[in-house]
Write an enzyme that holds these catalytic residues in place. Structure first.
Site, PDB file in Angstrom:
ATOM      1  N   GLY A  93     -66.042  56.833  -1.329  1.00 19.98           N
ATOM      2  CA  GLY A  93     -66.445  56.187  -2.743  1.00 19.98           C
ATOM      3  C   GLY A  93     -67.574  55.412  -2.553  1.00 19.98           C
ATOM      4  O   GLY A  93     -67.757  54.113  -2.859  1.00 19.98           O
TER       5      GLY A  93
ATOM      6  N   ARG B 145     -70.756  53.956  -5.987  1.00 20.13           N
ATOM      7  CA  ARG B 145     -71.007  52.769  -6.706  1.00 20.13           C
ATOM      8  C   ARG B 145     -70.412  51.497  -6.171  1.00 20.13           C
ATOM      9  O   ARG B 145     -69.614  51.827  -4.932  1.00 20.13           O
ATOM     10  CB  ARG B 145     -70.394  52.779  -8.167  1.00 20.13           C
ATOM     11  CG  ARG B 145     -69.117  53.471  -8.379  1.00 20.13           C
ATOM     12  CD  ARG B 145     -69.080  54.019  -9.689  1.00 20.13           C
ATOM     13  NE  ARG B 145     -67.875  54.676  -9.798  1.00 20.13           N
ATOM     14  CZ  ARG B 145     -66.655  54.213 -10.003  1.00 20.13           C
ATOM     15  NH1 ARG B 145     -66.352  53.005 -10.254  1.00 20.13           N
ATOM     16  NH2 ARG B 145     -65.615  55.153 -10.106  1.00 20.13           N
TER      17      ARG B 145
ATOM     18  N   ASP C 233     -61.528  64.531  -3.001  1.00 16.77           N
ATOM     19  CA  ASP C 233     -60.495  63.525  -3.252  1.00 16.77           C
ATOM     20  C   ASP C 233     -59.972  63.190  -1.926  1.00 16.77           C
ATOM     21  O   ASP C 233     -59.349  63.962  -1.201  1.00 16.77           O
ATOM     22  CB  ASP C 233     -59.674  64.260  -4.212  1.00 16.77           C
ATOM     23  CG  ASP C 233     -58.467  63.504  -4.401  1.00 16.77           C
ATOM     24  OD1 ASP C 233     -58.349  62.610  -3.814  1.00 16.77           O
ATOM     25  OD2 ASP C 233     -57.719  63.868  -5.274  1.00 16.77           O
ATOM     26  N   VAL C 234     -60.180  61.936  -1.640  1.00 16.49           N
ATOM     27  CA  VAL C 234     -59.542  61.608  -0.221  1.00 16.49           C
ATOM     28  C   VAL C 234     -58.047  61.995   0.099  1.00 16.49           C
ATOM     29  O   VAL C 234     -57.722  61.784   1.086  1.00 16.49           O
ATOM     30  CB  VAL C 234     -60.189  60.042  -0.061  1.00 16.49           C
ATOM     31  CG1 VAL C 234     -61.430  59.996   0.230  1.00 16.49           C
ATOM     32  CG2 VAL C 234     -59.422  58.945  -0.952  1.00 16.49           C
TER      33      VAL C 234
ATOM     34  N   ASN D 209     -63.572  53.068   1.990  1.00 17.27           N
ATOM     35  CA  ASN D 209     -63.761  52.138   0.827  1.00 17.27           C
ATOM     36  C   ASN D 209     -63.134  52.585  -0.464  1.00 17.27           C
ATOM     37  O   ASN D 209     -62.835  51.884  -1.290  1.00 17.27           O
ATOM     38  CB  ASN D 209     -65.340  51.876   0.820  1.00 17.27           C
ATOM     39  CG  ASN D 209     -65.647  51.271  -0.625  1.00 17.27           C
ATOM     40  OD1 ASN D 209     -65.526  50.138  -0.680  1.00 17.27           O
ATOM     41  ND2 ASN D 209     -66.163  52.138  -1.346  1.00 17.27           N
TER      42      ASN D 209
ATOM     43  N   SER E  31     -57.692  44.153   1.024  1.00 22.93           N
ATOM     44  CA  SER E  31     -57.667  43.248  -0.114  1.00 22.93           C
ATOM     45  C   SER E  31     -56.882  41.944   0.180  1.00 22.93           C
ATOM     46  O   SER E  31     -56.045  42.129   0.979  1.00 22.93           O
ATOM     47  CB  SER E  31     -57.063  43.725  -1.481  1.00 22.93           C
ATOM     48  OG  SER E  31     -56.773  42.920  -2.411  1.00 22.93           O
TER      49      SER E  31
ATOM     50  N   TYR F 197     -50.804  48.709  -5.778  1.00 17.54           N
ATOM     51  CA  TYR F 197     -52.151  48.252  -4.989  1.00 17.54           C
ATOM     52  C   TYR F 197     -51.903  47.404  -3.579  1.00 17.54           C
ATOM     53  O   TYR F 197     -52.207  47.653  -2.856  1.00 17.54           O
ATOM     54  CB  TYR F 197     -53.200  47.494  -5.955  1.00 17.54           C
ATOM     55  CG  TYR F 197     -54.447  47.212  -5.481  1.00 17.54           C
ATOM     56  CD1 TYR F 197     -55.422  47.981  -5.338  1.00 17.54           C
ATOM     57  CD2 TYR F 197     -54.632  46.001  -5.046  1.00 17.54           C
ATOM     58  CE1 TYR F 197     -56.649  47.798  -4.832  1.00 17.54           C
ATOM     59  CE2 TYR F 197     -55.958  45.614  -4.546  1.00 17.54           C
ATOM     60  CZ  TYR F 197     -56.987  46.690  -4.542  1.00 17.54           C
ATOM     61  OH  TYR F 197     -58.287  46.185  -3.948  1.00 17.54           O
TER      62      TYR F 197
ATOM     63  N   LYS G  54     -52.517  48.341   0.180  1.00 21.37           N
ATOM     64  CA  LYS G  54     -53.681  47.602   1.028  1.00 21.37           C
ATOM     65  C   LYS G  54     -53.006  46.826   2.146  1.00 21.37           C
ATOM     66  O   LYS G  54     -53.484  46.679   3.276  1.00 21.37           O
ATOM     67  CB  LYS G  54     -54.320  46.447   0.205  1.00 21.37           C
ATOM     68  CG  LYS G  54     -55.241  47.258  -0.932  1.00 21.37           C
ATOM     69  CD  LYS G  54     -56.487  47.720  -0.142  1.00 21.37           C
ATOM     70  CE  LYS G  54     -57.484  48.162  -1.230  1.00 21.37           C
ATOM     71  NZ  LYS G  54     -58.733  48.836  -0.596  1.00 21.37           N
TER      72      LYS G  54
HETATM   73  P1  NDP Z   1     -65.205  50.862  -7.810  1.00 19.91           P
HETATM   74  O1  NDP Z   1     -64.176  51.255  -8.955  1.00 19.91           O
HETATM   75  O2  NDP Z   1     -66.332  50.375  -8.273  1.00 19.91           O
HETATM   76  O3  NDP Z   1     -65.389  52.052  -6.813  1.00 19.91           O
HETATM   77  C1  NDP Z   1     -64.423  52.568  -6.294  1.00 19.91           C
HETATM   78  C2  NDP Z   1     -65.105  54.045  -5.564  1.00 19.91           C
HETATM   79  O4  NDP Z   1     -63.816  54.854  -5.093  1.00 19.91           O
HETATM   80  C3  NDP Z   1     -65.703  54.880  -6.474  1.00 19.91           C
HETATM   81  O5  NDP Z   1     -66.919  55.305  -6.150  1.00 19.91           O
HETATM   82  C4  NDP Z   1     -64.704  56.218  -6.611  1.00 19.91           C
HETATM   83  O6  NDP Z   1     -65.529  57.433  -6.870  1.00 19.91           O
HETATM   84  C5  NDP Z   1     -64.057  56.140  -5.168  1.00 19.91           C
HETATM   85  N1  NDP Z   1     -62.644  56.732  -5.318  1.00 19.91           N
HETATM   86  C6  NDP Z   1     -61.657  56.592  -6.152  1.00 19.91           C
HETATM   87  N2  NDP Z   1     -60.511  57.419  -6.046  1.00 19.91           N
HETATM   88  C7  NDP Z   1     -61.326  58.358  -5.082  1.00 19.91           C
HETATM   89  C8  NDP Z   1     -60.669  59.534  -4.528  1.00 19.91           C
HETATM   90  N3  NDP Z   1     -59.387  59.958  -4.570  1.00 19.91           N
HETATM   91  N4  NDP Z   1     -61.529  60.269  -3.447  1.00 19.91           N
HETATM   92  C9  NDP Z   1     -62.784  59.690  -3.406  1.00 19.91           C
HETATM   93  N5  NDP Z   1     -63.332  58.450  -3.775  1.00 19.91           N
HETATM   94  C10 NDP Z   1     -62.535  57.790  -4.674  1.00 19.91           C
HETATM   95  O7  NDP Z   1     -64.447  49.576  -6.739  1.00 19.91           O
HETATM   96  P2  NDP Z   1     -65.096  48.390  -5.893  1.00 19.91           P
HETATM   97  O8  NDP Z   1     -66.445  48.881  -5.413  1.00 19.91           O
HETATM   98  O9  NDP Z   1     -65.014  47.551  -6.589  1.00 19.91           O
HETATM   99  O10 NDP Z   1     -63.897  48.381  -4.630  1.00 19.91           O
HETATM  100  C11 NDP Z   1     -64.365  49.048  -3.646  1.00 19.91           C
HETATM  101  C12 NDP Z   1     -63.350  48.792  -2.525  1.00 19.91           C
HETATM  102  O11 NDP Z   1     -63.108  47.368  -2.445  1.00 19.91           O
HETATM  103  C13 NDP Z   1     -61.776  49.431  -3.174  1.00 19.91           C
HETATM  104  O12 NDP Z   1     -61.000  49.878  -1.883  1.00 19.91           O
HETATM  105  C14 NDP Z   1     -61.133  48.234  -3.665  1.00 19.91           C
HETATM  106  O13 NDP Z   1     -59.654  48.161  -3.620  1.00 19.91           O
HETATM  107  C15 NDP Z   1     -61.729  46.970  -2.701  1.00 19.91           C
HETATM  108  N6  NDP Z   1     -61.615  45.735  -3.138  1.00 19.91           N
HETATM  109  C16 NDP Z   1     -62.653  45.332  -4.091  1.00 19.91           C
HETATM  110  C17 NDP Z   1     -62.526  43.897  -4.752  1.00 19.91           C
HETATM  111  C18 NDP Z   1     -63.572  43.736  -5.953  1.00 19.91           C
HETATM  112  O14 NDP Z   1     -63.486  42.552  -6.332  1.00 19.91           O
HETATM  113  N7  NDP Z   1     -64.335  44.575  -6.322  1.00 19.91           N
HETATM  114  C19 NDP Z   1     -61.729  42.958  -4.177  1.00 19.91           C
HETATM  115  C20 NDP Z   1     -60.909  43.503  -3.084  1.00 19.91           C
HETATM  116  C21 NDP Z   1     -60.938  44.713  -2.619  1.00 19.91           C
HETATM  117  P3  NDP Z   1     -65.186  58.213  -8.097  1.00 19.91           P
HETATM  118  O15 NDP Z   1     -65.878  57.390  -9.243  1.00 19.91           O
HETATM  119  O16 NDP Z   1     -66.380  59.295  -7.745  1.00 19.91           O
HETATM  120  O17 NDP Z   1     -63.900  58.964  -8.162  1.00 19.91           O
END
Ligand code: NDP
Length: 251
Positions: free
Chosen positions: A11, A14, A62-63, A89, A142, A155, A159
């Site tokens: 991931g 972004r 897809d992980v 991530n 988290s 969720y 975590k």
């Molecule tokens: P985003 O939603 O911005 O990014 C999530 C990423 O995960 C995307 O790049 C997406 O890729 C990828 N992803 C989702 N499903 C899959 C899959 N099946 N296989 C591969 N990639 C996947 O999230 P954040 O940057 O906000 O969060 C990143 C991490 O940090 C997460 O684990 C989240 O739980 C954790 N977190 C975030 C917080 C926050 O406030 N932002 C707080 C606490 C924890 P694609 O779009 O290509 O599917």
């Protein structure tokens, strides 16, 4: 020395993942930017890294799918010949009240956040050991894994599983691979911008309520800790969790 070293960030296109990709690229890592659906963001991250004279590729998987994970790791090994660092991530939320949560809501979140980390860690660890490297796995957790929260049983449970997975793997994979958790607080990303309507709500109002440092986190805040843990200076850190949340949760 990061020369020739490779990092895979799931991931990574972004949000927090992108921040980690840019940081590790700036330290000299070749970066594999994993994505599932958002090819454009992953390519943008690759372009950004190349504009800094770094090396990067985007790689789809897809992980939660073991076949796709296996092919992804094989592809990265073909291109770069190694993986030294894995950052688990990739993560999703499907928030609902417990009594309305469906089996599918549970499975999708747990499969991505927990099973995904298991599958990618297993493939990457086999490669690290086969190449006789010293590697690192970072799991992005988290605080809600510890505190829980309403409408997030899928969720928070995923975590929480990731937190104990960190400890199991830290015991089992040492001394070749160190495994640690980095736990962001409320961090400004596209996902949180949309989910919490940050553009229409005053961020300062949100943060001053709960966060002693009076601002939301930035992906850079998370990335700099990841960089420290995987560096030589972090060489004796293993099996730990580190919360980066401006002091919101002192747990
Ligand atoms: P985003 O939603 O911005 O990014 C999530 C990423 O995960 C995307 O790049 C997406 O890729 C990828 N992803 C989702 N499903 C899959 C899959 N099946 N296989 C591969 N990639 C996947 O999230 P954040 O940057 O906000 O969060 C990143 C991490 O940090 C997460 O684990 C989240 O739980 C954790 N977190 C975030 C917080 C926050 O406030 N932002 C707080 C606490 C924890 P694609 O779009 O290509 O599917």
């Amino acid at each position: 020395m990061t020369e020739n070293k490779t990092a895979l960030i799931t991931g990574g296109g972004r949000g927090i993942g992108r921040g980690i990709c840019l940081k590790l690229a700036s330290l000299g890592y070749s970066v594999a930017v994993n994505y599932c659906q958002d090819h454009k963001s992953a390519e943008n991250t690759v372009t950004e890294i190349k504009s800094m004279s770094g090396t990067a590729i985007s790689v789809r998987a897809d992980v939660s799918n073991s076949v796709e994970v296996s092919k992804m790791v094989e592809h990265i090994n073909t291109v770069f010949g190694r993986i030294d660092v894995l950052v688990n991530n990739a993560g999703i939320n499907i928030d609902k009240p417990f009594l309305e949560m469906t089996e599918d809501d549970w499975d999708r979140v747990v499969d991505t956040n927990l099973k995904g980390a298991f599958l990618v860690s297993r493939e990457v660890s086999v490669l690290i050991k086969a190449k006789k490297l010293h590697g690192n796995i970072i799991n992005i957790g988290s605080t809600t894994a510890i505190t829980g929260r309403k409408n997030g049983v899928n969720y928070c449970s995923s975590k929480a599983g990731l937190l104990v997975m960190t400890r199991c793997l830290a015991k089992e994979l040492a001394p070749d691979i160190r495994v640690n958790s980095v736990i962001p607080g409320f961090t400004r990303t596209e996902e949180t911008r949309e989910r919490f309507k940050l553009d229409t709500r005053e961020e300062y109002e949100i943060s001053k309520r709960d966060i002693p440092l009076k601002r939301l986190g930035d992906p850079k805040d998370i990335a700099s800790l990841v960089a420290f843990i995987i560096s030589e200076e972090g060489a004796y850190i293993n099996g730990q969790k580190f919360i980066v949340d401006g002091g919101e949760n002192m747990i």
